[in-house]
Scaffold this motif. Structure first.
Motif, PDB file in Angstrom:
ATOM      1  N   UNK A   1      20.584 -43.094 -26.797  1.00 16.80           N
ATOM      2  CA  UNK A   1      21.421 -42.558 -25.725  1.00 16.80           C
ATOM      3  C   UNK A   1      21.525 -41.055 -25.886  1.00 16.80           C
ATOM      4  N   UNK A   2      21.271 -40.296 -24.810  1.00 15.89           N
ATOM      5  CA  UNK A   2      21.343 -38.844 -24.923  1.00 15.89           C
ATOM      6  C   UNK A   2      22.439 -38.277 -24.030  1.00 15.89           C
ATOM      7  N   UNK A   3      22.929 -37.107 -24.415  1.00 14.49           N
ATOM      8  CA  UNK A   3      24.041 -36.458 -23.709  1.00 14.49           C
ATOM      9  C   UNK A   3      23.482 -35.604 -22.588  1.00 14.49           C
TER      10      UNK A   3
ATOM     11  N   UNK B   1      11.102 -43.928 -26.889  1.00 13.19           N
ATOM     12  CA  UNK B   1       9.767 -43.730 -27.447  1.00 13.19           C
ATOM     13  C   UNK B   1       9.077 -45.085 -27.512  1.00 13.19           C
TER      14      UNK B   1
ATOM     15  N   UNK C   1       8.782 -37.861 -19.793  1.00 14.79           N
ATOM     16  CA  UNK C   1       9.642 -36.935 -20.543  1.00 14.79           C
ATOM     17  C   UNK C   1       9.123 -35.514 -20.382  1.00 14.79           C
TER      18      UNK C   1
ATOM     19  N   UNK D   1       9.055 -31.632 -21.879  1.00 13.91           N
ATOM     20  CA  UNK D   1       9.393 -30.710 -22.959  1.00 13.91           C
ATOM     21  C   UNK D   1      10.170 -29.529 -22.397  1.00 13.91           C
ATOM     22  N   UNK D   2      10.939 -28.900 -23.256  1.00  8.88           N
ATOM     23  CA  UNK D   2      11.668 -27.694 -22.857  1.00  8.88           C
ATOM     24  C   UNK D   2      13.124 -27.787 -23.256  1.00  8.88           C
ATOM     25  N   UNK D   3      13.784 -26.641 -23.300  1.00 11.73           N
ATOM     26  CA  UNK D   3      15.220 -26.604 -23.596  1.00 11.73           C
ATOM     27  C   UNK D   3      15.942 -25.810 -22.515  1.00 11.73           C
TER      28      UNK D   3
ATOM     29  N   UNK E   1      10.286 -23.177 -22.064  1.00  9.32           N
ATOM     30  CA  UNK E   1       9.677 -23.022 -23.383  1.00  9.32           C
ATOM     31  C   UNK E   1       9.460 -21.526 -23.504  1.00  9.32           C
TER      32      UNK E   1
ATOM     33  N   UNK F   1      10.280 -25.263 -31.199  1.00 12.51           N
ATOM     34  CA  UNK F   1      11.104 -26.240 -30.485  1.00 12.51           C
ATOM     35  C   UNK F   1      10.463 -26.606 -29.144  1.00 12.51           C
ATOM     36  N   UNK F   2      10.299 -27.897 -28.902  1.00 13.61           N
ATOM     37  CA  UNK F   2       9.842 -28.378 -27.591  1.00 13.61           C
ATOM     38  C   UNK F   2      11.003 -28.955 -26.794  1.00 13.61           C
ATOM     39  N   UNK F   3      11.913 -29.647 -27.485  1.00 15.70           N
ATOM     40  CA  UNK F   3      13.114 -30.131 -26.813  1.00 15.70           C
ATOM     41  C   UNK F   3      14.141 -30.512 -27.854  1.00 15.70           C
ATOM     42  N   UNK F   4      15.392 -30.595 -27.434  1.00 16.38           N
ATOM     43  CA  UNK F   4      16.485 -30.915 -28.350  1.00 16.38           C
ATOM     44  C   UNK F   4      17.588 -31.577 -27.540  1.00 16.38           C
ATOM     45  N   UNK F   5      17.820 -32.852 -27.796  1.00 14.95           N
ATOM     46  CA  UNK F   5      18.815 -33.607 -27.009  1.00 14.95           C
ATOM     47  C   UNK F   5      19.901 -34.145 -27.927  1.00 14.95           C
ATOM     48  N   UNK F   6      21.145 -33.906 -27.548  1.00 10.89           N
ATOM     49  CA  UNK F   6      22.254 -34.523 -28.266  1.00 10.89           C
ATOM     50  C   UNK F   6      22.183 -36.030 -28.101  1.00 10.89           C
ATOM     51  N   UNK F   7      22.270 -36.785 -29.205  1.00 16.17           N
ATOM     52  CA  UNK F   7      22.179 -38.240 -29.097  1.00 16.17           C
ATOM     53  C   UNK F   7      23.470 -38.915 -29.537  1.00 16.17           C
TER      54      UNK F   7
ATOM     55  N   UNK G   1      18.128 -35.191 -31.199  1.00 15.38           N
ATOM     56  CA  UNK G   1      16.728 -35.558 -31.346  1.00 15.38           C
ATOM     57  C   UNK G   1      15.928 -34.299 -31.033  1.00 15.38           C
TER      58      UNK G   1
ATOM     59  N   UNK H   1      12.394 -32.303 -30.912  1.00 16.32           N
ATOM     60  CA  UNK H   1      10.932 -32.378 -30.878  1.00 16.32           C
ATOM     61  C   UNK H   1      10.386 -30.961 -31.052  1.00 16.32           C
TER      62      UNK H   1
ATOM     63  N   UNK I   1       8.642 -35.022 -34.569  1.00 15.56           N
ATOM     64  CA  UNK I   1       9.962 -35.411 -34.065  1.00 15.56           C
ATOM     65  C   UNK I   1      10.921 -35.517 -35.247  1.00 15.56           C
TER      66      UNK I   1
ATOM     67  N   UNK J   1      12.345 -38.275 -38.448  1.00 19.33           N
ATOM     68  CA  UNK J   1      12.785 -39.252 -37.458  1.00 19.33           C
ATOM     69  C   UNK J   1      12.240 -40.639 -37.823  1.00 19.33           C
ATOM     70  N   UNK J   2      13.063 -41.665 -37.685  1.00 23.70           N
ATOM     71  CA  UNK J   2      12.608 -43.034 -37.962  1.00 23.70           C
ATOM     72  C   UNK J   2      12.442 -43.813 -36.675  1.00 23.70           C
TER      73      UNK J   2
END
Lengths: 321, 321
Positions: free
Chosen positions: A29-31, A42, A104, A106-108, A202, B24-30, B40, B42, B47, B104-105
């Motif tokens: 689950x993501x915010x 994934x 999905x 990529x990017x922030x 990016x 950094x490609x992406x960063x999501x609060x989980x 998470x 990437x 990852x 990451x697992x």
């Protein structure tokens, strides 16, 4: 912050199996996205976003949103692309809700956009407007001028508890906008919610747009006015003229604004500020005790509205007629 | 649900650059981990999970937690492995907080564990206990028997508002446990919080353990009793003997329980139920109005405690002496 519907591991595996994207490796689950539950999924076939549509999104609108993303992606705009299942359908059901799997991106998101980011946004917004021109489905903008008075009426009695004088000031701004709101400007598909959260970069390169769940048909220049409100004010709420100019010039590189659009821009900017102030005000006044979602403060959009009421003309935004 | 510290895109880029994991490609609060902010992440290098340690985790404990994950991973247990930066340090600072990047697992948590899942968990728990035997750092269990009375005292005056009679029943259970709590059972590193959320599976294969932020030194069989409480009761809170037997037999395939551990098991199970009931009760009674975190209901752990008070002996759990 997003709402989370709990999804069981076994029902998830059954749902994903229908889409031919391989087997589930992980699902978090993501915010991201305020209206829906979003998961970073994934699989052995790649990385995806799984969205469960919660009750604030009308199910009847989903074919418009998913169809639009597919349409725009096919035209080369980088946005999430709905994955169709083995029967050719993008929209499914999971945990009792409508659900879809999208590619999905990529990017922030940038927290403090620079003028360069604003220029890139302007260009991409114009590209979105051009790419949307031949999209066949229609969705009226429920949050355009006709929707503002009903919102105001929900907040009217208590708006002064948020800031003394807010009721009166809002009533006056609303009256003028209802009277003067343009009706003959170029229209088309707009994103309508292109806040920094919904735009990925990016470095300085804009890598994609997300969250099309407010997209609708409305005046194209209004979309630009929404962006100006969301991207071109500093954290102290001062308007940054350089960023405004960069945004509008970026846009005009691909789609020239007409004389009428430029003339109407101060009014559109005011309307956009009022629209976000009103929805935030209603949410702010109606947050249930113990709510999991913290609403946005409406007052920064009141401050923007006051700025727009004081501008002398379109040149104050960096767009010359 | 997790707390989220907002991380700016530029400070994130600077932080990640120190670790040599690419860009950094992406960063999501989980929505994972209750005590910390987890993202998470990437990058062009892979990852990862980025964790910001919030105030409920003591900074002085972080070398224990990170060192333990590194130690266990080196011994072949699948758990997140802290990535060291270019200077060889795992722990950094980001957004004003201690922060680390871990591998990451893959895997998903099971909502309704089967006996097969319980057997796999038992085996992996024994493997964790064996692998932890030569870990050099020490961290006493702050939530063992000596910590329960201070928790009870925080809840005592209002426990009956949650359920009439809860204060008296808890006081009696606590007294017995303080008097009879074993002191000479085999000790070592335990996970201490191995709930289904913290165990990943791919199908029936256990693919990894996460969230070592309650790990400490304590009695090994107590860790098994925590798992029995968390994994072997049905949603109607009936104990599932088949699952209990599968868990304990799985464990004993790799590490045989001593006669003393088996004899003490009913007491350990009671203690584990009381520990989770008490922390949940304190959180439940102290949730601030408008809090973003919804606490767990303490009563399901009271129901487990009552079950454990009624068992005749260790054979009721499926472990024969």
């Amino acid at each position: 912050m997003a709402v989370y519907t709990e999804v069981g591991d076994d029902e998830l595996a059954r749902f994903v199996a229908r889409y031919g994207v391989g087997e589930v490796l992980s699902c978090k689950g993501i915010a991201e996205g305020v209206e829906n539950s979003n998961y970073l999924l994934r699989t052995t076939g790649g990385t995806f976003i799984l969205t469960l549509y919660e009750k604030r999104v009308r199910e009847a609108d989903l074919p418009f949103f998913l169809g639009l993303m597919e349409h725009l992606a096919a035209k080369g705009l980088t946005c999430p692309q709905p994955v169709r299942d083995r029967e050719g359908t993008a929209l499914g059901r999971l945990a009792g809700r409508p659900a879809a799997i999208c590619t999905f991106l990529d990017g922030v998101s940038v927290r403090r956009p620079t003028a360069q980011h604003c220029a890139a946004l302007g260009e991409t917004l114009a590209r979105l407007h051009l790419a949307g021109a031949d999209f066949k489905l229609m969705r009226p903008n429920a949050l355009s001028v006709a929707g503002w008075r009903p919102l105001f009426e929900q907040a009217e009695a208590r708006a002064d508890t948020v800031k003394p004088g807010l009721t009166e000031a809002t009533a006056r701004a609303l009256e003028t906008l209802e009277r003067d709101w343009p009706t003959s400007l170029p229209r088309g598909v707009i994103h309508a919610d292109l806040f920094p959260d919904n735009v990925f970069f990016l470095g300085n390169r804009l890598s994609g747009l997300i969250d099309f769940y407010f997209a609708c048909n409305d005046m194209l220049a209004y979309d630009l006015a929404v962006c100006l409100n969301a991207w071109c004010f500093e954290s102290d709420l001062a308007f940054n003229h350089t960023k405004g100019h960069a945004l509008i010039a970026g846009y005009q590189k691909l789609r020239r604004l007409s004389h009428e659009e430029i003339e109407a821009f101060p009014l559109l900017a005011r309307g956009a500020a009022l629209r976000f102030m009103l929805t935030r005000l209603v949410d702010w006044l109606n947050v249930p005790p113990g709510a999991l979602v913290k609403p946005h403060d409406p007052l920064p959009y009141y401050r923007r509205l006051r700025f727009h009421l004081r501008v002398a003309g379109p040149e104050d935004y960096g767009c010359a007629a």
